[in-house]
Structures are given as C-alpha cells and as structure tokens.
Motif scaffolding. Structure first.
Motif, mmCIF file in Angstrom:
data_model
loop_
_atom_site.group_PDB
_atom_site.id
_atom_site.type_symbol
_atom_site.label_atom_id
_atom_site.label_comp_id
_atom_site.label_asym_id
_atom_site.label_seq_id
_atom_site.Cartn_x
_atom_site.Cartn_y
_atom_site.Cartn_z
ATOM 1 N N LEU A 1 1.479 -13.833 -11.019
ATOM 2 C CA LEU A 1 1.471 -13.226 -12.982
ATOM 3 C C LEU A 1 0.556 -12.242 -12.677
ATOM 4 N N ARG A 2 -0.348 -12.824 -13.071
ATOM 5 C CA ARG A 2 -1.674 -11.987 -12.812
ATOM 6 C C ARG A 2 -1.694 -10.451 -11.530
ATOM 7 N N TYR A 3 -0.943 -11.062 -10.356
ATOM 8 C CA TYR A 3 -0.494 -9.760 -9.406
ATOM 9 C C TYR A 3 0.256 -8.753 -10.770
ATOM 10 N N HIS B 1 -0.810 -9.112 -2.666
ATOM 11 C CA HIS B 1 -0.534 -10.326 -3.002
ATOM 12 C C HIS B 1 -1.812 -11.199 -3.109
ATOM 13 N N PRO B 2 -2.612 -11.795 -3.747
ATOM 14 C CA PRO B 2 -3.737 -12.869 -3.085
ATOM 15 C C PRO B 2 -3.225 -14.257 -2.797
ATOM 16 N N LEU B 3 -1.754 -13.725 -1.930
ATOM 17 C CA LEU B 3 -1.369 -15.304 -1.704
ATOM 18 C C LEU B 3 -1.114 -15.116 -0.376
ATOM 19 N N GLU B 4 -0.796 -13.308 -0.032
ATOM 20 C CA GLU B 4 -0.888 -13.969 1.282
ATOM 21 C C GLU B 4 -1.726 -13.579 2.354
ATOM 22 N N ALA B 5 -2.516 -12.995 1.966
ATOM 23 C CA ALA B 5 -4.140 -13.691 2.581
ATOM 24 C C ALA B 5 -3.665 -15.602 3.471
ATOM 25 N N ASP B 6 -3.349 -16.364 2.428
ATOM 26 C CA ASP B 6 -3.098 -17.887 2.573
ATOM 27 C C ASP B 6 -2.264 -18.390 3.529
ATOM 28 N N GLY B 7 -1.507 -17.058 3.969
ATOM 29 C CA GLY B 7 -0.381 -17.747 4.663
ATOM 30 C C GLY B 7 1.520 -16.722 4.036
ATOM 31 N N TYR B 8 0.984 -17.182 3.129
ATOM 32 C CA TYR B 8 2.357 -16.314 1.916
ATOM 33 C C TYR B 8 2.856 -15.224 2.444
ATOM 34 N N LEU B 9 4.578 -15.499 2.781
ATOM 35 C CA LEU B 9 5.142 -13.896 3.491
ATOM 36 C C LEU B 9 5.767 -13.554 2.931
ATOM 37 N N SER B 10 6.250 -14.658 1.671
ATOM 38 C CA SER B 10 8.053 -14.602 1.308
ATOM 39 C C SER B 10 7.663 -14.929 0.159
ATOM 40 N N PHE C 1 7.639 -8.868 -7.542
ATOM 41 C CA PHE C 1 5.874 -8.372 -7.401
ATOM 42 C C PHE C 1 5.856 -9.745 -6.483
ATOM 43 N N GLY C 2 6.494 -9.583 -5.627
ATOM 44 C CA GLY C 2 5.643 -10.320 -4.534
ATOM 45 C C GLY C 2 5.322 -9.802 -3.402
ATOM 46 N N ALA C 3 4.831 -10.503 -2.159
ATOM 47 C CA ALA C 3 4.511 -9.431 -0.907
ATOM 48 C C ALA C 3 5.349 -8.508 -0.927
ATOM 49 N N GLU C 4 5.085 -7.216 -0.578
ATOM 50 C CA GLU C 4 4.519 -5.981 0.179
ATOM 51 C C GLU C 4 5.899 -5.426 -1.224
ATOM 52 N N SER C 5 5.445 -6.240 -2.960
ATOM 53 C CA SER C 5 6.753 -4.984 -3.251
ATOM 54 C C SER C 5 5.875 -4.390 -4.358
ATOM 55 N N ALA C 6 4.803 -3.813 -4.188
ATOM 56 C CA ALA C 6 4.109 -3.344 -4.343
ATOM 57 C C ALA C 6 4.938 -1.183 -3.725
ATOM 58 N N VAL C 7 4.862 -1.234 -2.909
ATOM 59 C CA VAL C 7 5.659 -0.115 -1.677
ATOM 60 C C VAL C 7 6.329 -0.123 -2.869
ATOM 61 N N LEU C 8 7.639 -0.243 -3.008
ATOM 62 C CA LEU C 8 8.873 0.406 -3.358
ATOM 63 C C LEU C 8 8.201 0.556 -5.355
ATOM 64 N N LEU C 9 7.574 -0.487 -6.124
ATOM 65 C CA LEU C 9 7.117 0.345 -6.878
ATOM 66 C C LEU C 9 6.290 1.198 -7.189
ATOM 67 N N HIS C 10 5.494 1.329 -6.310
ATOM 68 C CA HIS C 10 4.866 2.530 -5.971
ATOM 69 C C HIS C 10 5.190 4.193 -5.745
ATOM 70 N N GLN C 11 6.223 3.774 -5.388
ATOM 71 C CA GLN C 11 7.160 4.519 -4.740
ATOM 72 C C GLN C 11 7.845 5.442 -6.257
ATOM 73 N N ALA C 12 8.686 4.149 -6.624
ATOM 74 C CA ALA C 12 9.333 4.175 -8.126
ATOM 75 C C ALA C 12 8.294 5.060 -9.469
ATOM 76 N N SER C 13 7.725 4.227 -9.119
ATOM 77 C CA SER C 13 6.947 5.362 -10.075
ATOM 78 C C SER C 13 6.183 6.997 -9.753
#
Length: 239
Positions: A77-79, A188-197, A44-56
């Motif tokens: 955890l909130r994401y 992921h809310p931390l992406e905008a703050d420079g966290y890419l992984s 559930f980190g950066a980019e995780s939404a892509v695979l989760l969306h496809q599976a769902s």
C-alpha cells in the motif's frame, strides 16, 4: 462486440503491433487504437513500476485498477502511494470485495486458509471483473518467464470477451532490472527480503535462490494463479 468480431480485431492488432513490446506497443494502443476503452491492471508488486512508468509517459490519466483485497502487505500500500506520486498517475481505482459477499463468505477473514481459490474469487476475481465492465480492453504485467503456465503468453489476446494486452510478455528479469535502474524507479521494499512475486500477505512467501519467481505464491498448494487470468467459467463458481 461479437466473439467473432473480437477475434478479428485481436488478429488485426497482432498483425500490426504484435512485433512490438513495452512502451512502443502501448503508445498506439493508448493514443489511437484503444483510446478510452482500455485500463491497466496493476498489483503494485515486484516489477510493477516498469509497466506503470511506461504507461505514465504516454498518458498519466490512463485508468489504473488496483485491487485492494484487504489482505495486502502494508509495504504494498505504501509502495502504491509512492509510485502514484512519483509517476503522476491521476486515475487510480481501488476496487474492494463486495462487503455483503465478504460478510457472507468470509466473516472471520480466514477463507484463505480453508479455500484459497474461493478467497481469490471473492477478493480479486469478482472485484476486478466488475471494475473492467466499462472497458473493452485491459493491460497486464504478465511475463513468459514467470511461470510454466505463462511460457506461450501472447502479446495481444482475446479473453472473456475483452482484448488483453501483455506488453512485457517477452521481457526477462535482466531487462526489467535494467529498466528499473535506468529510470531510477523505486523497488517494492519486500523484494530485498526475498519476495519476488508479491500478492496477499497470507499467501505470499519468500523465494529461495534459483526457485521459480512465483514459488512463494500459495506455497505447498497446487494453486499457481489467483484466477484473474483464468477463464471466468473456471473460477466463477468458487464462492
């Protein structure tokens, strides 16, 4: 299943589906070939939404394993909660480190500072291995562009006696961004703050422009992988 039979099955799956990716690859595996014996592992980190969306879109009841190491960002955890609700995922499992192991091996919660490899083995590798015991196959979100260690990542492989599927292996960052935008998926809310992984809080740093997306993981150390994608023989003794 014997090792020989496993490799034969992987070769057969690659021959029939190895040219596919993303949802096109997941559909026959989740609904036919590996139905009932496969789980999706997500940080559930950066980019995780892509695979989760496809599976769902194929099966919202697919087992999703999310390892809660006890050292994650609150934002992660909130994401997770946001994505689970948005995608309608109904079987999200949350393994944690064994409490007795944690009390013995990391009583003060600072093992990450003394031995990052041992910390990952305690908090990620062993909990995941236990969670995957009922399954013969699992899905990962790894991509070849992420790191030098992943440049030859296969779409379907055999690892530690299981089938391992990497539906996004050939996807680049532009493709992932376009997919997220096209489907209006939250970032992921931390992406905008420079966290890419994004991994555990103590071992994750911001990434400078032009840096390897995983440069912020275990910065200043030779370590580049938590261990869940390494052979168990390479990390099993790290306690």
């Amino acid at each position: 299943m014997s090792i020989l039979d496993l490799h034969r099955r992987v070769a057969d799956l690659n021959e029939r589906y190895g040219h596919l990716n993303g949802e096109e690859l997941l559909r026959p595996l989740l609904t036919e070939e590996l139905k009932g014996e496969i789980a999706l592992v997500s940080s559930f980190g950066a980019e995780s939404a892509v695979l989760l969306h496809q599976a769902s879109r194929i099966d919202p009841g697919v087992p999703v394993i999310f390892i809660n190491t006890g050292k994650l960002f609150g934002e992660t955890l909130r994401y997770r909660d946001t994505l689970v609700s948005r995608l309608g995922l109904t079987d999200v499992r949350e393994p944690r480190p064994d409490p007795e192991d944690e009390a013995r091996e990391d009583p003060h919660g600072l093992l990450w500072r003394q031995n990052a490899g041992a910390c990952c083995a305690l908090r990620k590798v062993r909990p995941l291995a236990k969670s995957l015991e009922p399954f013969g196959a699992w899905i990962t979100g790894r991509k070849r562009y992420q790191a030098a260690t992943r440049t030859v990542l296969p779409v379907i492989e055999a690892a530690d006696g299981k089938i391992k599927v990497n539906p996004l292996a050939g996807w680049g960052r532009d493709e992932l961004t376009a997919y997220l935008d096209r489907h209006d998926l939250p970032r992921h809310p931390l992406e905008a703050d420079g966290y890419l992984s994004i991994g555990c809080m103590p071992c994750t740093d911001r990434v400078a422009p032009g840096e390897d997306p995983r440069a912020g993981r275990w910065r200043g150390q030779e370590k580049t992988e938590c261990g869940i994608h390494l052979p168990m023989s390479a990390v099993g003794g790290a306690q």
